[in-house]
Design an enzyme around this catalytic site. Sequence first.
Site, PDB file in Angstrom:
ATOM      1  N   LEU A 123      20.036  -7.633  10.240  1.00  0.00           N
ATOM      2  CA  LEU A 123      20.196  -8.674  11.205  1.00  0.00           C
ATOM      3  C   LEU A 123      21.085  -7.985  12.305  1.00  0.00           C
ATOM      4  O   LEU A 123      20.691  -7.996  13.397  1.00  0.00           O
ATOM      5  CB  LEU A 123      20.866  -9.814  10.894  1.00  0.00           C
ATOM      6  CG  LEU A 123      21.241 -10.959  11.785  1.00  0.00           C
ATOM      7  CD1 LEU A 123      19.991 -11.553  12.154  1.00  0.00           C
ATOM      8  CD2 LEU A 123      22.123 -11.995  11.140  1.00  0.00           C
ATOM      9  N   GLY A 129      26.455  -8.228  17.099  1.00  0.00           N
ATOM     10  CA  GLY A 129      27.388  -8.272  15.819  1.00  0.00           C
ATOM     11  C   GLY A 129      27.431 -10.035  15.761  1.00  0.00           C
ATOM     12  O   GLY A 129      26.541 -10.630  14.963  1.00  0.00           O
ATOM     13  N   TRP A 154      24.762  -1.174  10.624  1.00  0.00           N
ATOM     14  CA  TRP A 154      25.525  -1.912   9.553  1.00  0.00           C
ATOM     15  C   TRP A 154      24.940  -2.245   8.503  1.00  0.00           C
ATOM     16  O   TRP A 154      25.386  -3.249   7.892  1.00  0.00           O
ATOM     17  CB  TRP A 154      26.578  -2.845  10.093  1.00  0.00           C
ATOM     18  CG  TRP A 154      27.377  -2.849  11.620  1.00  0.00           C
ATOM     19  CD1 TRP A 154      26.987  -3.351  12.462  1.00  0.00           C
ATOM     20  CD2 TRP A 154      28.698  -1.859  11.438  1.00  0.00           C
ATOM     21  NE1 TRP A 154      28.107  -3.044  13.493  1.00  0.00           N
ATOM     22  CE2 TRP A 154      28.909  -2.014  12.594  1.00  0.00           C
ATOM     23  CE3 TRP A 154      29.135  -0.993  10.437  1.00  0.00           C
ATOM     24  CZ2 TRP A 154      29.883  -1.192  13.423  1.00  0.00           C
ATOM     25  CZ3 TRP A 154      30.293  -0.249  11.039  1.00  0.00           C
ATOM     26  CH2 TRP A 154      30.664  -0.741  12.472  1.00  0.00           C
ATOM     27  N   ILE A 155      23.775  -1.677   8.000  1.00  0.00           N
ATOM     28  CA  ILE A 155      23.064  -2.134   7.013  1.00  0.00           C
ATOM     29  C   ILE A 155      23.437  -1.870   5.492  1.00  0.00           C
ATOM     30  O   ILE A 155      23.331  -0.746   5.234  1.00  0.00           O
ATOM     31  CB  ILE A 155      21.449  -1.696   7.195  1.00  0.00           C
ATOM     32  CG1 ILE A 155      21.154  -2.638   8.731  1.00  0.00           C
ATOM     33  CG2 ILE A 155      20.851  -2.583   6.319  1.00  0.00           C
ATOM     34  CD1 ILE A 155      21.436  -3.950   9.129  1.00  0.00           C
ATOM     35  N   THR A 156      23.981  -2.747   4.711  1.00  0.00           N
ATOM     36  CA  THR A 156      24.236  -2.348   3.289  1.00  0.00           C
ATOM     37  C   THR A 156      23.028  -1.838   2.744  1.00  0.00           C
ATOM     38  O   THR A 156      21.947  -2.696   2.738  1.00  0.00           O
ATOM     39  CB  THR A 156      24.978  -3.407   2.778  1.00  0.00           C
ATOM     40  OG1 THR A 156      25.986  -4.052   3.712  1.00  0.00           O
ATOM     41  CG2 THR A 156      25.393  -3.432   1.399  1.00  0.00           C
ATOM     42  N   GLN A 335      52.464  -3.654  -2.746  1.00  0.00           N
ATOM     43  CA  GLN A 335      54.143  -3.926  -2.737  1.00  0.00           C
ATOM     44  C   GLN A 335      54.653  -3.721  -4.075  1.00  0.00           C
ATOM     45  O   GLN A 335      55.401  -3.368  -4.242  1.00  0.00           O
ATOM     46  CB  GLN A 335      54.334  -5.242  -1.940  1.00  0.00           C
ATOM     47  CG  GLN A 335      55.616  -5.247  -1.519  1.00  0.00           C
ATOM     48  CD  GLN A 335      56.123  -4.285  -0.430  1.00  0.00           C
ATOM     49  OE1 GLN A 335      55.049  -3.676   0.321  1.00  0.00           O
ATOM     50  NE2 GLN A 335      57.132  -3.968  -0.165  1.00  0.00           N
ATOM     51  N   GLY A 338      55.129  -0.506  -5.533  1.00  0.00           N
ATOM     52  CA  GLY A 338      56.006   0.451  -4.728  1.00  0.00           C
ATOM     53  C   GLY A 338      55.234   1.409  -4.364  1.00  0.00           C
ATOM     54  O   GLY A 338      54.022   1.390  -3.979  1.00  0.00           O
ATOM     55  N   GLU A 362      29.254 -10.684   7.108  1.00  0.00           N
ATOM     56  CA  GLU A 362      28.684 -11.998   7.042  1.00  0.00           C
ATOM     57  C   GLU A 362      29.295 -12.978   8.029  1.00  0.00           C
ATOM     58  O   GLU A 362      29.518 -14.222   7.729  1.00  0.00           O
ATOM     59  CB  GLU A 362      28.694 -12.577   5.608  1.00  0.00           C
ATOM     60  CG  GLU A 362      27.841 -11.889   4.796  1.00  0.00           C
ATOM     61  CD  GLU A 362      27.063 -12.469   3.473  1.00  0.00           C
ATOM     62  OE1 GLU A 362      27.203 -13.605   3.478  1.00  0.00           O
ATOM     63  OE2 GLU A 362      26.524 -11.864   2.828  1.00  0.00           O
TER      64      GLU A 362
HETATM   65  C1  LIG Z   1      30.680  -2.247   5.629  1.00  0.00           C
HETATM   66  C2  LIG Z   1      29.678  -3.615   6.548  1.00  0.00           C
HETATM   67  C3  LIG Z   1      28.650  -3.967   6.195  1.00  0.00           C
HETATM   68  C4  LIG Z   1      27.518  -4.580   6.677  1.00  0.00           C
HETATM   69  N1  LIG Z   1      26.626  -5.311   5.908  1.00  0.00           N
HETATM   70  C5  LIG Z   1      25.576  -5.840   7.040  1.00  0.00           C
HETATM   71  C6  LIG Z   1      24.362  -6.141   6.397  1.00  0.00           C
HETATM   72  O1  LIG Z   1      23.950  -5.661   5.296  1.00  0.00           O
HETATM   73  N2  LIG Z   1      23.261  -6.352   7.294  1.00  0.00           N
HETATM   74  C7  LIG Z   1      23.731  -6.969   8.450  1.00  0.00           C
HETATM   75  O2  LIG Z   1      22.798  -7.585   9.258  1.00  0.00           O
HETATM   76  N3  LIG Z   1      24.934  -7.000   9.002  1.00  0.00           N
HETATM   77  C8  LIG Z   1      25.910  -6.198   8.103  1.00  0.00           C
HETATM   78  N4  LIG Z   1      27.440  -5.793   8.753  1.00  0.00           N
HETATM   79  C9  LIG Z   1      27.714  -6.417  10.052  1.00  0.00           C
HETATM   80  C10 LIG Z   1      28.627  -7.584   9.848  1.00  0.00           C
HETATM   81  O3  LIG Z   1      28.154  -8.576   9.680  1.00  0.00           O
HETATM   82  C11 LIG Z   1      29.365  -7.427  11.539  1.00  0.00           C
HETATM   83  O4  LIG Z   1      30.115  -6.196  11.689  1.00  0.00           O
HETATM   84  C12 LIG Z   1      30.368  -8.629  11.765  1.00  0.00           C
HETATM   85  O5  LIG Z   1      29.177  -9.659  11.913  1.00  0.00           O
HETATM   86  C13 LIG Z   1      30.990  -8.625  13.379  1.00  0.00           C
HETATM   87  O6  LIG Z   1      30.255  -8.169  14.172  1.00  0.00           O
HETATM   88  P1  LIG Z   1      30.792  -6.740  15.115  1.00  0.00           P
HETATM   89  O7  LIG Z   1      31.048  -5.691  13.958  1.00  0.00           O
HETATM   90  O8  LIG Z   1      29.394  -6.536  16.028  1.00  0.00           O
HETATM   91  O9  LIG Z   1      32.004  -7.468  15.659  1.00  0.00           O
HETATM   92  P2  LIG Z   1      32.020  -8.120  17.226  1.00  0.00           P
HETATM   93  O10 LIG Z   1      31.231  -9.502  17.065  1.00  0.00           O
HETATM   94  O11 LIG Z   1      31.939  -7.247  18.176  1.00  0.00           O
HETATM   95  O12 LIG Z   1      33.527  -8.741  16.999  1.00  0.00           O
HETATM   96  C14 LIG Z   1      34.645  -8.007  17.232  1.00  0.00           C
HETATM   97  C15 LIG Z   1      35.940  -8.937  17.318  1.00  0.00           C
HETATM   98  O13 LIG Z   1      35.577 -10.032  18.300  1.00  0.00           O
HETATM   99  C16 LIG Z   1      35.864 -11.115  17.454  1.00  0.00           C
HETATM  100  N5  LIG Z   1      34.782 -12.319  17.830  1.00  0.00           N
HETATM  101  C17 LIG Z   1      33.560 -12.121  18.386  1.00  0.00           C
HETATM  102  N6  LIG Z   1      32.880 -12.978  18.574  1.00  0.00           N
HETATM  103  C18 LIG Z   1      33.880 -14.143  18.455  1.00  0.00           C
HETATM  104  C19 LIG Z   1      33.789 -15.573  18.829  1.00  0.00           C
HETATM  105  N7  LIG Z   1      32.814 -16.114  19.181  1.00  0.00           N
HETATM  106  N8  LIG Z   1      34.923 -16.029  18.578  1.00  0.00           N
HETATM  107  C20 LIG Z   1      36.099 -15.611  18.137  1.00  0.00           C
HETATM  108  N9  LIG Z   1      36.171 -14.436  17.900  1.00  0.00           N
HETATM  109  C21 LIG Z   1      35.068 -13.625  18.156  1.00  0.00           C
HETATM  110  C22 LIG Z   1      35.618 -10.840  16.211  1.00  0.00           C
HETATM  111  O14 LIG Z   1      36.031 -11.758  15.315  1.00  0.00           O
HETATM  112  C23 LIG Z   1      36.179  -9.532  16.061  1.00  0.00           C
HETATM  113  O15 LIG Z   1      37.640  -9.728  15.495  1.00  0.00           O
HETATM  114  C24 LIG Z   1      28.166  -5.320   7.919  1.00  0.00           C
HETATM  115  C25 LIG Z   1      29.298  -4.779   8.329  1.00  0.00           C
HETATM  116  C26 LIG Z   1      30.226  -3.757   7.748  1.00  0.00           C
HETATM  117  C27 LIG Z   1      31.513  -3.699   8.605  1.00  0.00           C
END
Ligand SMILES: Cc1cc2nc3c(=O)[nH]c(=O)nc-3n(C[C@H](O)[C@H](O)[C@H](O)COP(=O)(O)OP(=O)(O)OC[C@H]3O[C@@H](n4cnc5c(N)ncnc54)[C@H](O)[C@@H]3O)c2cc1C
Length: 384
Positions: A123, A129, A154-156, A335, A338, A362
């Site tokens: 996705l 994101g 970011w695809i697992t 913690q 230690g 997610e």
């Molecule tokens: C190890 C790992 C595995 C993953 N696996 C998958 C997968 O298998 N498939 C898949 O599709 N995706 C996957 N993801 C993607 C993951 O779902 C996204 O990283 C996540 O949804 C956040 O998107 P972003 O990283 O672009 O952060 P951003 O959307 O850029 O967010 C950055 C910051 O802004 C804040 N923010 C953004 N919008 C808002 C809002 N509307 N209100 C308040 N705060 C907000 C966020 O909370 C965060 O603190 C994975 C990510 C990681 C790190």
Amino acid sequence: MFRLSEEHIAFRESIRSFAEARVAPHAEQADRDAAFPEQSFEALREAGFAGVPYPGRVGGDDADPIAQGILLEELARVCASTSLLVIASKLGAIPIIEWGSEELAQEVLPGLAAGDYVMSYCLSEAGAGSDVASMSTRAVRDGSDYVISGAKMWITNAGRSAWYTVFAKTDPDAAHRGISAFVVPADAPGLSIGKLESKMGMKGSPTGEVLFDDVRVPKERLIGEEGRGFYYALGTLDRSRPNIGAQAVGIAQGAIDAASSYVDERRQFDQRIVDFQAIQFMIADAVMNIEAARGLVYSALSEVMVKGPRMTELGAMAKCFAADVAMAVTTDAVQMLGGYGYTTDFPVERMMRDAKLCQIYEGTNQVQRGVVARQYLAGRGIKT
Ligand SMILES: Cc1cc2nc3c(=O)[nH]c(=O)nc-3n(C[C@H](O)[C@H](O)[C@H](O)COP(=O)(O)OP(=O)(O)OC[C@H]3O[C@@H](n4cnc5c(N)ncnc54)[C@H](O)[C@@H]3O)c2cc1C
């Protein structure tokens, strides 16, 4: 109080002994080598637990969502990366189970239920994101095929999956109503794996780019209806977020179990450190919060079981609350050990790094709080 059935309690016992004997021994190495936990995956297949998340019609066990949560919790208690390979496969499978054709289900899901392979849910993108509707991956209809082009990030399970569930825009002018979902085999010409991420935690779980360069898929691999992909994507996350909650509860339980053994052994000032009230209060806070999180996770899983009206709200609550608990408990576990807690000689630092991801994927915990607030306010007739 929420009480598990006798069957669920017995199931937990069998999973716990399996996880301790067959998964825990490989957890440290998967983390150290940042390598897919092949032996744990094979053990799941051999022990017949690979079918737990899948329906009977495709060879699965027809286990209810609470039993599935127990599986994930107990795996995460010893190795979060192993629980993640199961969660990510199920995430890819949910759109097919819920909205796909029977032919598609029979083509893709029996191999998952048998533990022959894993799959992925594609996705997110580099620029999409939290705001997934802004995705730029395209699927263009060409005769009886669709042609997919774009880059998912970011695809697992990237590079390890046999199938990829992919969301792409079939109508870029229709915003979120122009998204559709497809299932693509790993060997489809034009599909390739890009950069694999070097991560802080969950190192045994591969995360990477999945690239689509004019990948041709027959229209039979469209999941459900064209234009319904955004609805399927969110509906899938509603059903999966309690699983992240279960994973987080498992990580937290693993950390406090490891810490409590340590504080029983460690002596300072001529006494066991478990006798210090400061240590006992950290233990009390941890077990209270874990129990509260577990209750919320089981409520959310019960709602998934009946596809009830509070699935979105409870799923967001369970994921967000349990992830925050896992972060706090694993930090306290470090913690309690230690300086030793800060080393790789003990598992609690790995658990702390693993827990962090539960607050991010997610949908971040900030996004979950937005969901929870909006659901509550809407129930009171307050628009935001
Ligand atoms: C190890 C790992 C595995 C993953 N696996 C998958 C997968 O298998 N498939 C898949 O599709 N995706 C996957 N993801 C993607 C993951 O779902 C996204 O990283 C996540 O949804 C956040 O998107 P972003 O990283 O672009 O952060 P951003 O959307 O850029 O967010 C950055 C910051 O802004 C804040 N923010 C953004 N919008 C808002 C809002 N509307 N209100 C308040 N705060 C907000 C966020 O909370 C965060 O603190 C994975 C990510 C990681 C790190």
